[in-house]
Scaffold this motif. Sequence first.
Motif, PDB file in Angstrom:
ATOM      1  N   SER A 111      47.236  41.516  40.892  1.00 21.99           N
ATOM      2  CA  SER A 111      46.409  40.731  39.966  1.00 21.99           C
ATOM      3  C   SER A 111      45.039  40.397  40.536  1.00 21.99           C
ATOM      4  N   THR A 112      44.950  40.194  41.851  1.00 21.44           N
ATOM      5  CA  THR A 112      43.651  39.827  42.440  1.00 21.44           C
ATOM      6  C   THR A 112      42.647  40.953  42.248  1.00 21.44           C
ATOM      7  N   PHE A 113      43.105  42.202  42.322  1.00 13.97           N
ATOM      8  CA  PHE A 113      42.208  43.331  42.074  1.00 13.97           C
ATOM      9  C   PHE A 113      41.696  43.304  40.645  1.00 13.97           C
ATOM     10  N   TYR A 114      42.596  43.153  39.679  1.00  9.78           N
ATOM     11  CA  TYR A 114      42.177  43.176  38.277  1.00  9.78           C
ATOM     12  C   TYR A 114      41.261  41.997  37.953  1.00  9.78           C
ATOM     13  N   GLN A 115      41.519  40.856  38.579  1.00  5.59           N
ATOM     14  CA  GLN A 115      40.634  39.707  38.400  1.00  5.59           C
ATOM     15  C   GLN A 115      39.241  40.026  38.922  1.00  5.59           C
ATOM     16  N   HIS A 116      39.167  40.620  40.116  1.00  9.41           N
ATOM     17  CA  HIS A 116      37.859  40.966  40.681  1.00  9.41           C
ATOM     18  C   HIS A 116      37.173  42.059  39.879  1.00  9.41           C
ATOM     19  N   GLN A 117      37.954  42.945  39.315  1.00 11.72           N
ATOM     20  CA  GLN A 117      37.380  43.986  38.457  1.00 11.72           C
ATOM     21  C   GLN A 117      36.651  43.345  37.275  1.00 11.72           C
ATOM     22  N   GLY A 118      37.286  42.321  36.671  1.00  9.26           N
ATOM     23  CA  GLY A 118      36.649  41.611  35.565  1.00  9.26           C
ATOM     24  C   GLY A 118      35.437  40.807  36.007  1.00  9.26           C
ATOM     25  N   PHE A 119      35.560  40.146  37.153  1.00  8.11           N
ATOM     26  CA  PHE A 119      34.442  39.351  37.688  1.00  8.11           C
ATOM     27  C   PHE A 119      33.238  40.253  37.964  1.00  8.11           C
ATOM     28  N   LEU A 120      33.483  41.424  38.556  1.00  7.04           N
ATOM     29  CA  LEU A 120      32.402  42.363  38.836  1.00  7.04           C
ATOM     30  C   LEU A 120      31.768  42.859  37.538  1.00  7.04           C
ATOM     31  N   ALA A 121      32.579  43.131  36.521  1.00  3.14           N
ATOM     32  CA  ALA A 121      32.032  43.565  35.230  1.00  3.14           C
ATOM     33  C   ALA A 121      31.108  42.498  34.658  1.00  3.14           C
ATOM     34  N   MET A 122      31.486  41.227  34.825  1.00  5.65           N
ATOM     35  CA  MET A 122      30.624  40.135  34.360  1.00  5.65           C
ATOM     36  C   MET A 122      29.312  40.116  35.146  1.00  5.65           C
ATOM     37  N   LEU A 123      29.393  40.273  36.464  1.00  6.06           N
ATOM     38  CA  LEU A 123      28.189  40.269  37.292  1.00  6.06           C
ATOM     39  C   LEU A 123      27.245  41.407  36.903  1.00  6.06           C
ATOM     40  N   ARG A 124      27.826  42.514  36.475  1.00  6.68           N
ATOM     41  CA  ARG A 124      27.014  43.677  36.096  1.00  6.68           C
ATOM     42  C   ARG A 124      26.548  43.615  34.639  1.00  6.68           C
ATOM     43  N   GLY A 125      26.878  42.537  33.931  1.00  6.50           N
ATOM     44  CA  GLY A 125      26.454  42.390  32.549  1.00  6.50           C
ATOM     45  C   GLY A 125      27.310  43.135  31.559  1.00  6.50           C
ATOM     46  N   GLU A 126      28.471  43.647  31.998  1.00  3.32           N
ATOM     47  CA  GLU A 126      29.365  44.393  31.124  1.00  3.32           C
ATOM     48  C   GLU A 126      30.369  43.490  30.413  1.00  3.32           C
ATOM     49  N   LYS A 127      30.430  42.241  30.815  1.00  5.24           N
ATOM     50  CA  LYS A 127      31.318  41.247  30.216  1.00  5.24           C
ATOM     51  C   LYS A 127      30.484  39.996  30.004  1.00  5.24           C
ATOM     52  N   PRO A 128      30.532  39.380  28.816  1.00  3.48           N
ATOM     53  CA  PRO A 128      29.586  38.308  28.505  1.00  3.48           C
ATOM     54  C   PRO A 128      29.823  36.996  29.240  1.00  3.48           C
ATOM     55  N   GLN A 129      31.084  36.690  29.598  1.00  2.00           N
ATOM     56  CA  GLN A 129      31.375  35.391  30.203  1.00  2.00           C
ATOM     57  C   GLN A 129      32.683  35.477  30.980  1.00  2.00           C
ATOM     58  N   PRO A 130      32.993  34.449  31.771  1.00  2.00           N
ATOM     59  CA  PRO A 130      34.243  34.470  32.536  1.00  2.00           C
ATOM     60  C   PRO A 130      35.463  34.505  31.624  1.00  2.00           C
ATOM     61  N   ASP A 131      36.500  35.182  32.076  1.00  2.00           N
ATOM     62  CA  ASP A 131      37.779  35.125  31.364  1.00  2.00           C
ATOM     63  C   ASP A 131      38.383  33.731  31.457  1.00  2.00           C
TER      64      ASP A 131
END
Length: 368
Positions: free
Chosen positions: A315-335
């Motif tokens: 789960s920590t990997f998938y969480q970081h995957q989402g966090f990185l997507a947010m940092l790159r502007g690919e996700k609008p806000q934190p999950d």
Amino acid sequence: MTRTIHYGLIGCGMMGQEHLHNIALLDGTRVSAIFEPDGEMAQAAQAIAPEATMVASVQDLLAVEDLDCLVIASPNHLHVDQIDQIARTRPLPLLVEKPLFTDPGDAARLEVLQHSYHQPIWVAMEYRYMPPIAALISEVQATGGVKMLSIREHRFPFLEKVGDWNRFNRNTGGTFVEKCCHFFDLMRLILQSDPVRVTASGGQAVNHLDESYAGEVPDILDHGYVIVEFASGARAMLELCMFAEGSRYQEEISVIGPEAKIEALVPGPGRFWPDHLGEPPVPQVIVSPRDQKGPVVKDIPVDPTLLAAGDHNGSTFYQHQGFLAMLRGEKPQPDVTLQDGLWAVRMGLAAQQSIETGETVRLGAPAR
């Protein structure tokens, strides 16, 4: 070419090191600076991230120019002061380990801060991302609307931490904050509703009673039940036992509605599974419809590389995957928002209060 994202880490004990291992699995990332005051943990962190600069304080970390974000994995009771220091010095996107806070008085500080902190704050609720739990969440619509939710965690006692900080309520917020806030987060996520009443019963029956630190015996609880009623009318229950590490599955989650029951079975860390029992159990999701009776069992295997990178079923990997997507502007806000983190701790504190007083605790909406 994708720009490299540079991380700073505050705290590199067991969980901080898990963050390091998982960040290293993501393309285009680099841990540039680490603050870890314990010498042994700092040495271990440096071995995982040899390119990182080791610094002597949070202030020194914030002075490192080449940073895009921060991960806070320090002891629970330090989180709010560190967030406040970052807010005053150099606001950066944050991934903050759970629990977000431990002292009820700090909730107001965080509620004020959320309006003035103009960078995203993502609260680390790893359990959302465990593949079997994510699979259960994806199947929830098959229930026809969840009316009952239960979470059972039968696991090992608290592990040893630097300075033994996790042996005392004053540092952890109590077991139902420190250990269980992510389960309360799951309840809100799955039920899509906020809690209104919390009733709990628990105690310290087995663990840590023969330990002493500077003459003090640990006061953290090791078992209990929590019943939570939600504004939607749904009900949820948590059953926790921290002297049951002989269990085949560490977590068993079930959601039930008028049309079906869905379960997720989650094994504990593979490193704790005895060799003489062979391969560790595979996570499962079981869908049991009411009509056409007959449970459908689905294995949910986890990539061995991700299992090797931490204790949380990938789960920590998938969480970081989402966090990185947010940092790159690919996700609008934190999950997992600051509000989610506040609610999870408030529910845990309510459980602790109910155990102490023997009374039901009513919850209202936090300030926004």
